[in-house]
Design a protein around this motif. Structure first.
Motif, PDB file in Angstrom:
ATOM      1  N   THR A 114       0.841  -1.196   0.000  1.00 52.81           N
ATOM      2  CA  THR A 114       0.000   0.000   0.000  1.00 52.81           C
ATOM      3  C   THR A 114       0.877   1.247   0.000  1.00 52.81           C
ATOM      4  N   VAL A 115       0.324   2.299  -0.542  1.00 55.35           N
ATOM      5  CA  VAL A 115       0.962   3.618  -0.520  1.00 55.35           C
ATOM      6  C   VAL A 115       0.052   4.532   0.282  1.00 55.35           C
ATOM      7  N   ALA A 116       0.517   4.992   1.437  1.00 53.38           N
ATOM      8  CA  ALA A 116      -0.323   5.787   2.325  1.00 53.38           C
ATOM      9  C   ALA A 116       0.261   7.184   2.513  1.00 53.38           C
ATOM     10  N   GLY A 117      -0.621   8.160   2.548  1.00 50.72           N
ATOM     11  CA  GLY A 117      -0.206   9.541   2.760  1.00 50.72           C
ATOM     12  C   GLY A 117      -1.415  10.428   2.992  1.00 50.72           C
ATOM     13  N   SER A 118      -1.163  11.670   3.322  1.00 50.66           N
ATOM     14  CA  SER A 118      -2.236  12.636   3.578  1.00 50.66           C
ATOM     15  C   SER A 118      -2.552  13.411   2.311  1.00 50.66           C
ATOM     16  N   ALA A 119      -3.810  13.783   2.166  1.00 48.05           N
ATOM     17  CA  ALA A 119      -4.239  14.555   0.992  1.00 48.05           C
ATOM     18  C   ALA A 119      -5.547  15.248   1.339  1.00 48.05           C
ATOM     19  N   PHE A 120      -6.132  15.882   0.327  1.00 48.56           N
ATOM     20  CA  PHE A 120      -7.416  16.559   0.483  1.00 48.56           C
ATOM     21  C   PHE A 120      -8.366  16.089  -0.612  1.00 48.56           C
ATOM     22  N   ILE A 130      -8.042  13.883   4.119  1.00 53.25           N
ATOM     23  CA  ILE A 130      -8.261  12.450   3.950  1.00 53.25           C
ATOM     24  C   ILE A 130      -6.960  11.669   4.176  1.00 53.25           C
ATOM     25  N   ALA A 131      -7.123  10.361   4.378  1.00 49.87           N
ATOM     26  CA  ALA A 131      -5.998   9.429   4.410  1.00 49.87           C
ATOM     27  C   ALA A 131      -6.008   8.700   3.075  1.00 49.87           C
ATOM     28  N   LEU A 132      -5.111   9.070   2.205  1.00 50.52           N
ATOM     29  CA  LEU A 132      -5.031   8.489   0.864  1.00 50.52           C
ATOM     30  C   LEU A 132      -4.318   7.140   0.934  1.00 50.52           C
ATOM     31  N   ARG A 207     -12.399   9.214   6.559  1.00 51.20           N
ATOM     32  CA  ARG A 207     -11.094   9.649   6.065  1.00 51.20           C
ATOM     33  C   ARG A 207     -10.515   8.786   4.945  1.00 51.20           C
ATOM     34  N   TRP A 208     -10.825   7.512   4.921  1.00 51.00           N
ATOM     35  CA  TRP A 208     -10.176   6.639   3.950  1.00 51.00           C
ATOM     36  C   TRP A 208     -10.632   6.910   2.521  1.00 51.00           C
ATOM     37  N   VAL A 209      -9.649   7.016   1.628  1.00 53.55           N
ATOM     38  CA  VAL A 209      -9.903   7.105   0.182  1.00 53.55           C
ATOM     39  C   VAL A 209      -8.948   6.120  -0.497  1.00 53.55           C
ATOM     40  N   VAL A 211      -7.366   4.437  -3.859  1.00 58.95           N
ATOM     41  CA  VAL A 211      -7.112   4.694  -5.278  1.00 58.95           C
ATOM     42  C   VAL A 211      -6.163   3.605  -5.792  1.00 58.95           C
ATOM     43  N   PRO A 212      -6.048   3.427  -7.108  1.00 56.50           N
ATOM     44  CA  PRO A 212      -5.057   2.479  -7.636  1.00 56.50           C
ATOM     45  C   PRO A 212      -3.655   2.856  -7.167  1.00 56.50           C
ATOM     46  N   ILE A 213      -2.836   1.862  -6.947  1.00 56.26           N
ATOM     47  CA  ILE A 213      -1.526   2.097  -6.355  1.00 56.26           C
ATOM     48  C   ILE A 213      -0.672   3.034  -7.208  1.00 56.26           C
ATOM     49  N   HIS A 214      -0.789   2.953  -8.530  1.00 52.43           N
ATOM     50  CA  HIS A 214       0.008   3.825  -9.405  1.00 52.43           C
ATOM     51  C   HIS A 214      -0.439   5.279  -9.276  1.00 52.43           C
ATOM     52  N   ALA A 215      -1.751   5.494  -9.091  1.00 50.35           N
ATOM     53  CA  ALA A 215      -2.252   6.863  -8.925  1.00 50.35           C
ATOM     54  C   ALA A 215      -1.737   7.466  -7.623  1.00 50.35           C
ATOM     55  N   ALA A 216      -1.702   6.672  -6.547  1.00 47.17           N
ATOM     56  CA  ALA A 216      -1.188   7.173  -5.272  1.00 47.17           C
ATOM     57  C   ALA A 216       0.301   7.468  -5.363  1.00 47.17           C
ATOM     58  N   GLN A 217       1.048   6.633  -6.085  1.00 44.40           N
ATOM     59  CA  GLN A 217       2.485   6.874  -6.256  1.00 44.40           C
ATOM     60  C   GLN A 217       2.728   8.196  -6.982  1.00 44.40           C
ATOM     61  N   THR A 218       1.885   8.514  -7.946  1.00 45.63           N
ATOM     62  CA  THR A 218       2.030   9.771  -8.680  1.00 45.63           C
ATOM     63  C   THR A 218       1.704  10.965  -7.791  1.00 45.63           C
TER      64      THR A 218
END
Length: 404
Positions: A114-120, A130-132, A207-209, A211-218
């Motif tokens: 998983t790729v986890a990070g903060s976003a809006f 949100i928690a992306l 909070r959870w959103v 997305v595909p792992i490649h989209a989160a990496q970008t």
């Protein structure tokens, strides 16, 4: 042996009120034992299930960077300054190889990157923190999210997103609507809502959103990397030991759900300790009741016991008669008490239900519970009858016939 059973059953029939009281006491004791065990076990399983509904059994992450100490100027009286490491998303090095190694460990059911990070999340004038989480197809093997989908599907491609029910309501979106995701660094992308889930945890749903792992990496500027490996194990209570094995094997930080939810485990252990104490007291009460009634029976029937011994009945046979009485009381307590306890547990579970129809106070009426309760009842009855049986066997027939 048939003679032993015949006499034991006759003594129980002749006792009438005493027999009814001791049988009722044994049944009530076992009923309380079954009810409390089923209730506490059900509550504990429900708490663990709710805790793990949105959490992996083990979370594997890079080790935290240590803050550096900057010494003060030479010869100056000054306190050393601590330079904090910049807080940024870091990837696990060679994570594919690490994940394959973890999957081969005994006791591991599945692992997912998983790729986890903060976003809006932005929709019109609404903006939510949100928690992306970037995931791939193996995510559903670790987190049981498929049964929790309220609408849509989990399969995502390109710029598609699955989000929590509370967040969807706050943003006013549904399946097929558009929502913009943006990071604090200024990267953003418009996504299409593909599904909406409800994991039973308001904070997660808010909070959870996903997305595909490649989209989160970008979005998080983490090309080809992942921040976490989430692991599901076969035995949830072996997670801590397995986490230590993973940490020593990989050199990464591995935290089990047991470590993350340490306070919950303390509460569960306290519940178990209280349950065991109550069960022991119930068993002692049942044993004392059986022993006292059979003790009175020995006194009342001492003349009959003396006649039996005088006519050739052996000491062991007399002892077996009272042990059989205790065993019969235990067997009746197991049958009647198990039935009463199960009915009490089911009735209690149906008293209050959540909006989705699930009981607020679930019970765990598994076959093993009734087997254990039956064994406890039988052993308690026989052990409680031992001392009255021993006393009966020691009676002198000449004395009790003459003075009885």
């Amino acid at each position: 042996m048939l003679f032993d059973w015949f006499v034991a059953l006759r003594y129980l029939r002749e006792g009438k009120i005493q027999t009814v009281l001791v049988l009722g006491g044994a049944a009530v004791g076992i009923a309380v034992l079954v009810f409390l065990t089923a209730l506490i076990s059900g509550l504990q399983q429900s708490l663990i299930r709710q805790t793990l509904s949105s959490q992996a059994h083990i979370m594997v992450k890079p080790l935290e960077r240590q803050a550096r100490v900057l010494p003060g100027p030479p010869g100056a009286v000054a306190v050393d300054e601590i330079e904090r490491v910049a807080d940024r998303v870091r990837s696990i090095e060679q994570w594919q190889q690490v994940m394959r190694s973890i999957e081969r460990l005994p006791g591991v059911v599945a692992a997912t990157p998983t790729v986890a990070g903060s976003a809006f999340a932005i929709r019109g004038d609404a903006q939510k923190s949100i928690a992306l989480r970037g995931i791939d197809g193996s995510f559903a093997q670790v987190i049981e999210i498929l049964p929790k989908l309220r609408a849509g599907v989990l399969e995502m491609q390109g710029t598609e997103v699955v989000l929590g029910s509370v967040l969807a309501e706050d943003l006013g979106v549904w399946v097929g609507d558009k929502v913009r995701l943006a990071t604090a660094e200024g990267r953003s992308e418009v996504f299409t809502v593909r599904g909406i889930f409800d994991l039973g945890n308001r904070d997660v749903n808010q909070r959870w959103v996903l997305v595909p792992i490649h989209a989160a990496q970008t979005l998080l500027d983490l090309a080809g990397g992942v921040t976490t490996l989430e692991v599901r194990v076969r035995d949830v209570f072996a997670a801590e030991q397995l986490a230590r094995t993973i940490a020593s094997y990989t050199g990464l930080s591995a935290d089990s759900w047991m470590k993350i939810n340490a306070q919950l485990l303390v509460a569960l252990r306290s519940q178990s300790s209280s349950s065991y104490m109550i069960q022991v007291l119930v068993i002692l009460a049942v044993a004392l009741g059986i022993a006292s009634v059979l003790g009175v029976s020995v006194i009342q029937k001492s003349r009959e016991i003396g006649i039996l011994k005088a006519t050739g009945t052996s000491t062991r046979t007399v002892q077996r008669i009272f042990l059989i009485e205790g065993g019969l009381v235990g067997l009746f307590g197991a049958g009647a008490g198990g039935l009463i306890g199960a009915m009490m547990a089911i009735a209690f579970a149906n008293l209050a239900k959540s909006p989705d129809g699930a009981p607020i106070f679930p019970v765990d009426l598994n076959p093993g519970l009734f087997v254990i309760a039956s064994l406890v009842s039988l052993v308690t009855g026989v052990v409680a009858a031992y001392f009255p049986a021993r006393r009966a066997a020691r009676l002198d027939p000449a004395v009790v016939i003459r003075y009885g």
